[in-house]
Design an enzyme around this catalytic site. Structure first.
Site, PDB file in Angstrom:
ATOM      1  N   ASP A  75     115.462  72.699  77.385  1.00  0.00           N
ATOM      2  CA  ASP A  75     114.418  73.214  76.975  1.00  0.00           C
ATOM      3  C   ASP A  75     113.371  73.771  78.205  1.00  0.00           C
ATOM      4  O   ASP A  75     113.389  73.217  79.455  1.00  0.00           O
ATOM      5  CB  ASP A  75     113.592  71.923  76.522  1.00  0.00           C
ATOM      6  CG  ASP A  75     112.208  72.035  75.673  1.00  0.00           C
ATOM      7  OD1 ASP A  75     112.298  72.771  74.724  1.00  0.00           O
ATOM      8  OD2 ASP A  75     111.266  71.543  76.228  1.00  0.00           O
TER       9      ASP A  75
ATOM     10  N   GLU B  59     132.327  68.897  86.796  1.00  0.00           N
ATOM     11  CA  GLU B  59     133.246  67.674  87.188  1.00  0.00           C
ATOM     12  C   GLU B  59     133.826  66.828  86.202  1.00  0.00           C
ATOM     13  O   GLU B  59     134.646  66.262  86.239  1.00  0.00           O
ATOM     14  CB  GLU B  59     132.319  66.392  87.961  1.00  0.00           C
ATOM     15  CG  GLU B  59     131.849  66.915  89.275  1.00  0.00           C
ATOM     16  CD  GLU B  59     130.587  65.845  89.394  1.00  0.00           C
ATOM     17  OE1 GLU B  59     130.492  64.604  88.961  1.00  0.00           O
ATOM     18  OE2 GLU B  59     129.809  66.071  90.425  1.00  0.00           O
TER      19      GLU B  59
HETATM   20  C1  NOJ Z   1     110.510  74.411  73.443  1.00  0.00           C
HETATM   21  C2  NOJ Z   1     110.735  73.674  72.239  1.00  0.00           C
HETATM   22  O1  NOJ Z   1     111.809  74.708  71.591  1.00  0.00           O
HETATM   23  C3  NOJ Z   1     109.583  73.442  71.260  1.00  0.00           C
HETATM   24  O2  NOJ Z   1     109.862  73.045  70.397  1.00  0.00           O
HETATM   25  C4  NOJ Z   1     108.708  72.645  72.409  1.00  0.00           C
HETATM   26  O3  NOJ Z   1     107.578  72.293  71.537  1.00  0.00           O
HETATM   27  C5  NOJ Z   1     108.382  72.926  73.778  1.00  0.00           C
HETATM   28  N1  NOJ Z   1     109.478  73.474  74.249  1.00  0.00           N
HETATM   29  C6  NOJ Z   1     107.872  71.700  74.422  1.00  0.00           C
HETATM   30  O4  NOJ Z   1     108.905  71.029  74.678  1.00  0.00           O
END
Ligand code: NOJ
Length: 565
Positions: A228, A279
């Site tokens: 993310d 790994e």
């Molecule tokens: C990207 C994620 O896809 C989204 O849904 C989220 O709100 C933000 N990152 C924050 O983590």
């Protein structure tokens, strides 16, 4: 029971299954299906999807013909941002089940030859994370505060935020805390909601903690991670002010030189992680969620010693226009293979307006803003669906790896008329309803036309309301029906696999007009018509078509044709 104890109870070494041989680099060609757990299937009946719900529907995914699933967060979380606010990275939130349910799901997926990628959220935690609670209880300058981005405020009494950064969800990116003695104190950075404080990735303790988290899930047998906000972990030295470009979308996709996106030092983190993955046996993979202005910039995340894949958001953001599509495909096939990585392709996910709606919008709609009844440029649903089917028919013929978002195989549109009181996206609240946000692409899936909640569960409960017209889009209403969107996806995925299109290469074809995207991949000729006039139909046998074809390829239609034998 603490998460560590739970882990000990259930974490017998669980090797990754080998649906494809080691060294196959499965991620180069895989079709990866995104599951948004809270909206996929709800075995408990509480109105929110869960892990047993996923396990129960793995046969449906196998028969769809995908290679892997990516699960959006199911880890322990107060759910302020639908799970992207994690309070314990090594446990399953009770809403979704238990670590045992996760192991069962993983084993069942592997038994069907389906790989499993999990979401990892390293940019920020929940404010309920033990570390953030410790930071709040500790003094400025303490080791506990140093795990996050605490700063003194500006102004005579520190009453102004440390800089002018705005939250991706709207409003300021800084929140002031009340210190232990009751006085107004320091500020902490949160690029997203105030419940999602940003970690300080210059702190070795943070780096070490995430190595532990990676190993926790790798030891359980996951095949990789979708990372993310992979472009956001490291911030520019000195945290300089920045004036955002509102057209760039909430994740900054079209803006260069943002002091919190795409900083060079972030690549060190992924070089480190790559070594950890290597790994482990079984070709584990890292996929970057990095919103960057071009495919070339995005390719920096998949250099040989970094991640394996990056979402191709420049492709997702391309309009239904043949020249633009040809250009972005060309650039992608130069940029990603140029650094030794596959290109990826994606049209929908849980953060963007579903492509069955987006491709028919007639007004600007920056990413993350969503669409509601008052938004300009409302789509004609039939046009959106025809374009979405054609766009997917085009996408699944491209060499590389493709991502699908749950429900697109049913042709689900964005739900535009969710009542304000039912909306849950923090974007909606943080902008006082000015931006609708992302709820419209997150509505629970319809499985059975005649069942409560369309078979999402047995109870009829649903955390977001499902539209009445979804009965005809339910999976059982489409299964076996020639021409349905579900059957189109099944055909495309089966032919893609049988003809090795993911591992193929693209040769552009002329002669189909400026409004057609026309190419050959292996023995398949693809023509996608984005214009309003018919395009020529290649000679041969039509093996897949997004809509009816006669002796031409009609507007908003795409076909796959193979040579007559
Ligand atoms: C990207 C994620 O896809 C989204 O849904 C989220 O709100 C933000 N990152 C924050 O983590």
């Amino acid at each position: 029971m603490t998460s560590a104890e739970t882990a000990e109870r259930t974490a017998a070494p669980f090797p990754s299954a080998e649906p494809t041989p080691a060294g196959s680099e499965w991620w180069r060609t895989a079709v990866i299906y995104q599951i948004y757990p809270r909206s996929f299937a709800d075995a408990s009946g509480d109105g929110i999807g869960d892990l047993p719900g996923i396990t129960a529907h793995l046969d449906d995914l196998q028969s769809l013909g995908i290679d892997a699933i990516w699960l959006s967060p199911f880890q322990r979380s107060p759910q302020k941002d639908a799970g992207y606010d994690v309070s314990d990275y090594c446990d399953v939130d009770p809403l979704f089940g238990t670590l045992g349910d996760f192991d069962d799901m993983l084993a069942a997926a592997h038994a069907r030859g389906i790989r499993v990628i999990v979401d990892l959220v390293p940019n920020h935690s929940s404010d309920q994370h033990e570390w953030f609670q410790q930071a709040l209880a500790s003094a400025p300058g303490s080791a506990e505060r140093a795990r996050y981005m605490f700063r003194d405020g500006k102004g005579e009494h520190g009453e102004l935020p440390p800089n002018n950064w705005e939250s991706v969800f709207g409003g300021p990116a800084w929140t002031r805390v009340v210190e232990a003695d009751g006085t107004s104190g320091q500020w902490y950075l949160h690029l997203f909601d105030s419940s999602q404080p940003d970690f300080d990735w210059s702190n070795e303790e943070v780096r070490e903690e995430f190595r532990r988290v990676l190993r926790f899930w790798l030891d359980r047998g996951v095949d990789g991670f979708r990372v993310d906000v992979a472009h956001g972990l490291v911030k520019a030295e000195g945290l300089p002010d920045y004036i955002p470009n509102p057209e760039a979308g909430s994740m900054g996709g079209e803006d260069e030189n943002v002091p919190y996106w795409g900083q060079d030092a972030v690549h060190e983190v992924y070089r480190d992680w790559r070594k950890i993955l290597e790994e482990y046996p079984g070709d584990r993979a890292l996929a970057a969620e990095a919103w960057l202005p071009t495919a070339e910039r995005t390719a920096e995340w998949v250099r040989p010693d970094e991640m394996h894949q990056a979402f191709n958001f420049p492709y997702l953001q391309t309009e239904w226009d043949a020249a633009d599509l040809r250009a972005v495909i060309d650039l992608s096939l130069r940029a990603f293979p140029g650094v030794g990585a596959p290109s990826t392709w994606v049209l929908s996910n849980h953060d963007v307006v579903r492509h069955a709606t987006r491709l028919a919008l007639t007004a600007e709609n920056p990413q993350g803003h969503g669409i509601g009844p008052d938004s300009p440029g409302q789509p004609i649903p039939e046009v959106g669906l025809a374009r979405a089917r054609a766009a997917t028919t085009l996408m699944l013929a491209l060499p590389g790896s493709a991502y699908l978002y749950q429900g697109e195989e049913l042709g689900l549109p964005e739900v535009i008329d969710i009542p304000g009181e039912a909306r849950q996206d923090p974007t909606w609240f943080r902008t006082n309803g000015e931006r609708y946000g992302r709820d419209g692409c997150r509505v629970p899936l319809p499985w059975n036309a005649d069942a409560p909640a369309y078979g999402f569960n047995d109870s009829g409960a649903s955390w977001l309301p499902q539209p009445a017209e979804w009965a005809r889009l339910a999976r059982d209403a489409q299964a076996g029906v020639p021409g349905s969107t579900l059957e189109l996806y099944r055909t495309l995925l089966a032919e893609r696999r049988a003809r090795g299109l993911g591992a193929g290469s693209l040769e552009w074809l002329d002669g189909y007009g400026v409004d057609a995207v026309a190419f050959r991949n292996g023995n398949v000729t693809v023509v996608a018509n984005t214009g309003s006039e018919p395009a020529a139909l290649p000679s041969g046998i039509v093996i897949a078509s997004s809509g009816p074809v006669t002796d031409v390829v009609p507007a908003d239609t795409a076909v796959w044709v193979v040579d007559q034998v």
